[in-house]
Design a protein around this motif. Sequence first.
Motif, short mmCIF file in Angstrom:
data_model
loop_
_atom_site.label_atom_id
_atom_site.label_comp_id
_atom_site.label_asym_id
_atom_site.label_seq_id
_atom_site.Cartn_x
_atom_site.Cartn_y
_atom_site.Cartn_z
N ASN A 124 27.77 82.51 63.87
CA ASN A 124 28.21 82.14 62.52
C ASN A 124 28.62 83.40 61.74
O ASN A 124 29.70 83.47 61.16
N PHE A 179 30.09 79.29 68.43
CA PHE A 179 29.47 78.55 67.34
C PHE A 179 29.54 77.04 67.63
O PHE A 179 28.56 76.31 67.44
N ALA A 218 36.09 86.61 64.88
CA ALA A 218 37.10 86.68 63.82
C ALA A 218 36.76 87.76 62.80
O ALA A 218 37.64 88.38 62.22
N THR A 219 35.46 87.99 62.62
CA THR A 219 35.02 89.00 61.67
C THR A 219 35.48 90.39 62.13
O THR A 219 36.07 91.14 61.37
N ASP A 237 42.80 95.15 60.14
CA ASP A 237 42.97 95.80 58.85
C ASP A 237 43.01 97.32 59.00
O ASP A 237 42.97 98.04 58.01
N GLN A 243 34.24 81.34 67.03
CA GLN A 243 34.47 79.90 66.96
C GLN A 243 33.90 79.12 68.16
O GLN A 243 33.16 78.17 68.00
N HIS A 273 31.69 84.88 63.22
CA HIS A 273 32.81 83.93 63.31
C HIS A 273 33.37 83.85 64.73
O HIS A 273 34.56 84.10 64.93
N ARG A 279 37.74 90.95 64.49
CA ARG A 279 39.20 90.93 64.64
C ARG A 279 39.88 91.33 63.33
O ARG A 279 40.78 92.16 63.32
N SER A 280 39.40 90.76 62.22
CA SER A 280 40.07 91.08 60.96
C SER A 280 39.83 92.53 60.56
O SER A 280 40.70 93.17 59.99
#
Lengths: 374, 173
Positions: free
Chosen positions: B121, B129, B45-46, B53, B126, B124, B48-49
Amino acid sequence: MEEEEEETAGFGELPANALEEILVRIPASARRRLRLVCRHWRDVVDDRTPERRSRAKTLVYVSRPAGAAAYVLDDDDLVEGRRCRELWSSSSAAAAAAAANPDRRFRFRMVGTLNGLLCLYEELAGETPLHIRGPAGNRLDPAALSFAYLETTGQYKIVHLRHLNISLAAQVLTVGEGASWRNVPAPAGTSCSLYSGIANVGGATYWISKDTNMLMSFDLTDERFARATPLPAASPAPDWLAVNCLKEVGGGCGGGMVGIVAYASGWCGLEMWVLERGGGGWRLDRKKTRWRWRRRFSVPPRVGPHDLVGLRFGHGHGHGENVLTKLFGDSTPWCVSGGGARRAQCQCSVVCIDPHRSFVQTFSYVETTEGKLF
Amino acid sequence: MATGSGAAAAAADAEEKESGSRMITLTSNEGKAFVVTEASARQSATIRSMVDDGGCVDKGFPLPNVDSKTLARVIQYCDEHGNKEAHTVDERAALAKFDKDFIAELDADKAFLYDVTMAANYLHIQGLFALTTQCIADTIKGKTPEEIRTAFGIEYDLTAQDEEEIKEEDTHA
């Protein structure tokens, strides 16, 4: 930012959010016994795992010309269109007075809530409803007020951060002790960005410096200016930061954390960061504390442009963490919930709080009868 | 590109980039570069964002908190979950088997399991983790606090008074 000590650390030093994720997978009864492993584990079990958490709810305070009201969202898992429960509203007499004086738009401001108590500020009188007058010679700025509870002594304090010329001072009042304000000047160069909010947790008041680089603090026990912590470097640099307390202390349970929302305006989304104290927990008597920033979650840009209203953390197993935002203009406030490690996706739902143009704040509210003032 | 010239291959690369199946470079804290598909990188997710962006995809993403050995293992997970489909029962069973083998291997090396958990972690990821924290939780279950300290190399730092307090609180809980 402090050096992270993870390079050499073992499982005893797992960051609190990772350890929490592990511990919530263990039955509650077994988990309590794990408090005997080490201090860090004890603190995580005490402070972050479900059955020890205070039952904090989101309190939404709405102020409009005709009067003010506080609502409670009873369920953290927000359901679209869910109604809120009214907790308090300004009396009809107050509303009538406001109607007779149409220039006065927002008569009441809410300062904070602790242990089921609401601390309100009445602009007309320049007093709080407890009839506490501001420090002699200056008017209270409601945005600079905060309401704190000291678990160690059971005292309630009101803190007013005031800029005097170029320097900052904290004016502190202990509720119920003859209402005399103490003035504590800050070291030179200390500043406060009132737009970013003020949070009280674990016996200290936190705020963000004017240059938005530091998280400042004021120790409420000794009543002195304390530690300043650099804020995490966010990219892109946020336009706006908000500080709030995550998980307010309630009824003698556990502690809390300081949360920072880094907010980039427009379509850029927002990020929530949490300042964690590792090792020492949140009790004041423990000296051995380490601090570090953790990114809890980010809200994706696709949610739309927000006017950030406030944030609070949820509680309990399976519950998320909420950020209350408002779309630009006169729209209904949104509640965005994200969930640190537990939720892959931020969920967004519209909670109809107030259809009118209003001034909205959010607080963490703990429903309890323990908070007897006098 | 069996028959393509260099120029044709470059054009194909450019086209691929346009269509979204880009390659992304992740760099470990030792400076080692790993090239992965965007689908694989999006498991984080880190990342991905950062990609969404409009971050610097071309320059790659340095990961100062992750070493090469850990990153290689994390990418192994991301490749499997990012590049493979999970629509049919068989596909899902294959992924479940992958997870099972993946975590069994990590379970045998607790220090490495810790590193992978920290990376999951930080990045991110998921699924990873959840997988590693569940594995650690399973290890903890049924162990005494003493056994847990031994298994994880945790230093005992509670004072006698702390211990008494905990036991006291537990009896009243």
